[in-house]
Design a protein around this motif. Sequence first.
Motif, PDB file in Angstrom:
ATOM      1  N   LEU A   1       0.788  -1.169  -0.019  1.00 28.99           N
ATOM      2  CA  LEU A   1       0.144   0.110  -0.068  1.00 28.99           C
ATOM      3  C   LEU A   1       0.826   1.126   0.127  1.00 28.99           C
ATOM      4  O   LEU A   1       0.376   2.154  -0.580  1.00 28.99           O
ATOM      5  CB  LEU A   1      -1.028  -0.165   1.260  1.00 28.99           C
ATOM      6  CG  LEU A   1      -2.300  -1.064   1.191  1.00 28.99           C
ATOM      7  CD1 LEU A   1      -2.796  -0.919   2.797  1.00 28.99           C
ATOM      8  CD2 LEU A   1      -2.988  -0.959   0.144  1.00 28.99           C
ATOM      9  N   VAL A   2       2.152   1.486   0.550  1.00 28.40           N
ATOM     10  CA  VAL A   2       2.810   2.413   0.670  1.00 28.40           C
ATOM     11  C   VAL A   2       3.396   2.833  -0.563  1.00 28.40           C
ATOM     12  O   VAL A   2       3.616   3.751  -1.071  1.00 28.40           O
ATOM     13  CB  VAL A   2       3.824   2.127   2.005  1.00 28.40           C
ATOM     14  CG1 VAL A   2       4.884   3.244   1.916  1.00 28.40           C
ATOM     15  CG2 VAL A   2       3.173   2.286   3.324  1.00 28.40           C
ATOM     16  N   SER A   3       3.917   1.542  -1.268  1.00 23.52           N
ATOM     17  CA  SER A   3       4.615   1.656  -2.558  1.00 23.52           C
ATOM     18  C   SER A   3       3.658   2.219  -3.530  1.00 23.52           C
ATOM     19  O   SER A   3       4.033   2.916  -4.405  1.00 23.52           O
ATOM     20  CB  SER A   3       5.021   0.234  -2.820  1.00 23.52           C
ATOM     21  OG  SER A   3       6.057  -0.069  -2.040  1.00 23.52           O
ATOM     22  N   LYS A   4       2.295   1.832  -3.384  1.00 25.76           N
ATOM     23  CA  LYS A   4       1.360   2.293  -4.372  1.00 25.76           C
ATOM     24  C   LYS A   4       1.145   3.862  -4.198  1.00 25.76           C
ATOM     25  O   LYS A   4       1.012   4.529  -5.313  1.00 25.76           O
ATOM     26  CB  LYS A   4       0.100   1.532  -4.103  1.00 25.76           C
ATOM     27  CG  LYS A   4      -1.069   2.008  -5.100  1.00 25.76           C
ATOM     28  CD  LYS A   4      -2.546   1.006  -4.826  1.00 25.76           C
ATOM     29  CE  LYS A   4      -3.547   1.613  -5.866  1.00 25.76           C
ATOM     30  NZ  LYS A   4      -3.138   1.526  -7.348  1.00 25.76           N
ATOM     31  N   MET A   5       1.117   4.160  -2.835  1.00 31.93           N
ATOM     32  CA  MET A   5       0.878   5.627  -2.722  1.00 31.93           C
ATOM     33  C   MET A   5       2.227   6.346  -3.336  1.00 31.93           C
ATOM     34  O   MET A   5       2.053   7.434  -3.689  1.00 31.93           O
ATOM     35  CB  MET A   5       0.649   6.080  -1.445  1.00 31.93           C
ATOM     36  CG  MET A   5      -0.848   5.416  -0.855  1.00 31.93           C
ATOM     37  SD  MET A   5      -1.351   5.988   0.814  1.00 31.93           S
ATOM     38  CE  MET A   5       0.023   4.997   1.829  1.00 31.93           C
ATOM     39  N   LEU A   6       3.439   5.812  -2.715  1.00 33.13           N
ATOM     40  CA  LEU A   6       4.807   6.594  -3.149  1.00 33.13           C
ATOM     41  C   LEU A   6       4.815   6.740  -4.771  1.00 33.13           C
ATOM     42  O   LEU A   6       5.349   7.659  -5.165  1.00 33.13           O
ATOM     43  CB  LEU A   6       5.589   6.072  -2.449  1.00 33.13           C
ATOM     44  CG  LEU A   6       5.887   6.086  -1.049  1.00 33.13           C
ATOM     45  CD1 LEU A   6       6.900   5.237  -0.491  1.00 33.13           C
ATOM     46  CD2 LEU A   6       5.903   7.359  -0.505  1.00 33.13           C
ATOM     47  N   THR A   7       4.354   5.621  -5.461  1.00 34.24           N
ATOM     48  CA  THR A   7       4.619   5.488  -7.053  1.00 34.24           C
ATOM     49  C   THR A   7       3.444   6.002  -7.662  1.00 34.24           C
ATOM     50  O   THR A   7       3.183   5.933  -9.011  1.00 34.24           O
ATOM     51  CB  THR A   7       4.939   4.269  -7.376  1.00 34.24           C
ATOM     52  OG1 THR A   7       3.787   3.406  -7.066  1.00 34.24           O
ATOM     53  CG2 THR A   7       6.312   3.594  -6.705  1.00 34.24           C
ATOM     54  N   LEU A   8       2.406   6.682  -7.015  1.00 33.78           N
ATOM     55  CA  LEU A   8       1.347   7.331  -7.485  1.00 33.78           C
ATOM     56  C   LEU A   8       0.449   6.173  -8.405  1.00 33.78           C
ATOM     57  O   LEU A   8      -0.014   6.438  -9.705  1.00 33.78           O
ATOM     58  CB  LEU A   8       1.549   8.407  -8.552  1.00 33.78           C
ATOM     59  CG  LEU A   8       2.387   9.594  -7.817  1.00 33.78           C
ATOM     60  CD1 LEU A   8       2.836  10.753  -8.750  1.00 33.78           C
ATOM     61  CD2 LEU A   8       1.562  10.171  -6.665  1.00 33.78           C
ATOM     62  N   GLY A   9       0.395   5.115  -7.878  1.00 33.28           N
ATOM     63  CA  GLY A   9      -0.482   4.024  -8.386  1.00 33.28           C
ATOM     64  C   GLY A   9       0.336   3.056  -9.268  1.00 33.28           C
ATOM     65  O   GLY A   9      -0.243   2.107  -9.717  1.00 33.28           O
ATOM     66  N   TRP A  10       1.575   3.296  -9.655  1.00 34.00           N
ATOM     67  CA  TRP A  10       2.115   2.421 -10.469  1.00 34.00           C
ATOM     68  C   TRP A  10       2.439   1.200  -9.879  1.00 34.00           C
ATOM     69  O   TRP A  10       2.515  -0.004 -10.772  1.00 34.00           O
ATOM     70  CB  TRP A  10       3.624   3.125 -10.956  1.00 34.00           C
ATOM     71  CG  TRP A  10       4.491   2.138 -11.905  1.00 34.00           C
ATOM     72  CD1 TRP A  10       4.189   1.965 -13.078  1.00 34.00           C
ATOM     73  CD2 TRP A  10       5.594   1.501 -11.380  1.00 34.00           C
ATOM     74  NE1 TRP A  10       5.047   1.064 -13.532  1.00 34.00           N
ATOM     75  CE2 TRP A  10       5.967   0.713 -12.724  1.00 34.00           C
ATOM     76  CE3 TRP A  10       6.163   1.274 -10.342  1.00 34.00           C
ATOM     77  CZ2 TRP A  10       7.092  -0.289 -12.394  1.00 34.00           C
ATOM     78  CZ3 TRP A  10       7.192   0.310 -10.331  1.00 34.00           C
ATOM     79  CH2 TRP A  10       7.594  -0.363 -11.346  1.00 34.00           C
ATOM     80  N   TRP A  11       2.898   1.053  -8.653  1.00 31.94           N
ATOM     81  CA  TRP A  11       3.215  -0.224  -7.988  1.00 31.94           C
ATOM     82  C   TRP A  11       2.065  -0.524  -7.267  1.00 31.94           C
ATOM     83  O   TRP A  11       1.684  -0.411  -6.319  1.00 31.94           O
ATOM     84  CB  TRP A  11       4.345  -0.097  -7.070  1.00 31.94           C
ATOM     85  CG  TRP A  11       4.954  -1.327  -6.528  1.00 31.94           C
ATOM     86  CD1 TRP A  11       4.114  -2.484  -5.856  1.00 31.94           C
ATOM     87  CD2 TRP A  11       5.994  -1.751  -6.757  1.00 31.94           C
ATOM     88  NE1 TRP A  11       5.104  -3.449  -5.575  1.00 31.94           N
ATOM     89  CE2 TRP A  11       6.225  -3.107  -6.235  1.00 31.94           C
ATOM     90  CE3 TRP A  11       7.264  -1.316  -7.221  1.00 31.94           C
ATOM     91  CZ2 TRP A  11       7.515  -3.904  -6.000  1.00 31.94           C
ATOM     92  CZ3 TRP A  11       8.367  -1.994  -7.187  1.00 31.94           C
ATOM     93  CH2 TRP A  11       8.439  -3.400  -6.875  1.00 31.94           C
TER      94      TRP A  11
END
Length: 277
Positions: free
Chosen positions: A108-118
């Motif tokens: 979830l953190v990676s999704k937010m930091l990558t703006l939805g890419w991860w």
Amino acid sequence: MVTTSGFTNAPATRAILTFLVSASLATSILSLKPYLPLKPTPHLWPYLQLWRILTFQLAYTSSTELLFSAAIIYQLRVLERIWGSRKFASFVVASYGLCMAGTVSLGLVSKMLTLGWWGYIPSGMTAIIISLVAVWRRELPRLGGFKILLDDSSTSTRGIELSEKWTIYLLTAQLALSQFPYGLLPALVGWIVGNAWADELVPGGLVRWRVPGWIVGEDAAGKRGREQYEGLRRRLEEENQDGMREVSDGVARGRQGGQEERRGFLGGVGRYFGGGT
């Protein structure tokens, strides 16, 4: 490095490997592969398929990952022989929960930091297996190794040193890179969980927690052992009693023989000085 063949003294490893292979084959046969990977969007929101958080680690969708995982689990059976089945099973259960929470949170953190890419978490026990590798690396010391020379000179000392554990590390790297780059996330979580366990940094005293003994068959084995011990103890007591009785009878017979011998000797002396025959 492993001297005992097969799954001798490793029932928990055999059960985990059997379950992983069976579950992966079943999901493939029943066409359930789309239900295994986890995507925060749309699985968690807006579909609210929260059950995926509990099940995404149960099986693999790729035969390559299944092959690497099976090979690693088989090699790590030595860890169960060192720890015992109960501690090994307890670590796997605790690691399942910790890796589940860590992978989902980091996803979830990676999704937010990558703006939805991860936005993809692959299925399978990758995090749990790599946590086992991390603990195995800490528990088993290095026993030997070899060096790969970088040139063919007889006087050269330049080379790459490898330990006898290099095959496990190679399989682990292959497993982590199987679904690059998404497989790196559960691999990272598993490595952190395994080292945290080895350093006793996990919360809630999970290092000392143990699954019930009946799960790994220790209660039944312990009961059989106690029954055998009790039978052996009774036999030893009976043999000791018989032996003591024989010793007592022998002592009594010895005393009686000694008294008769003394009486016979004194009687002969009396007859000699008294003029008797």
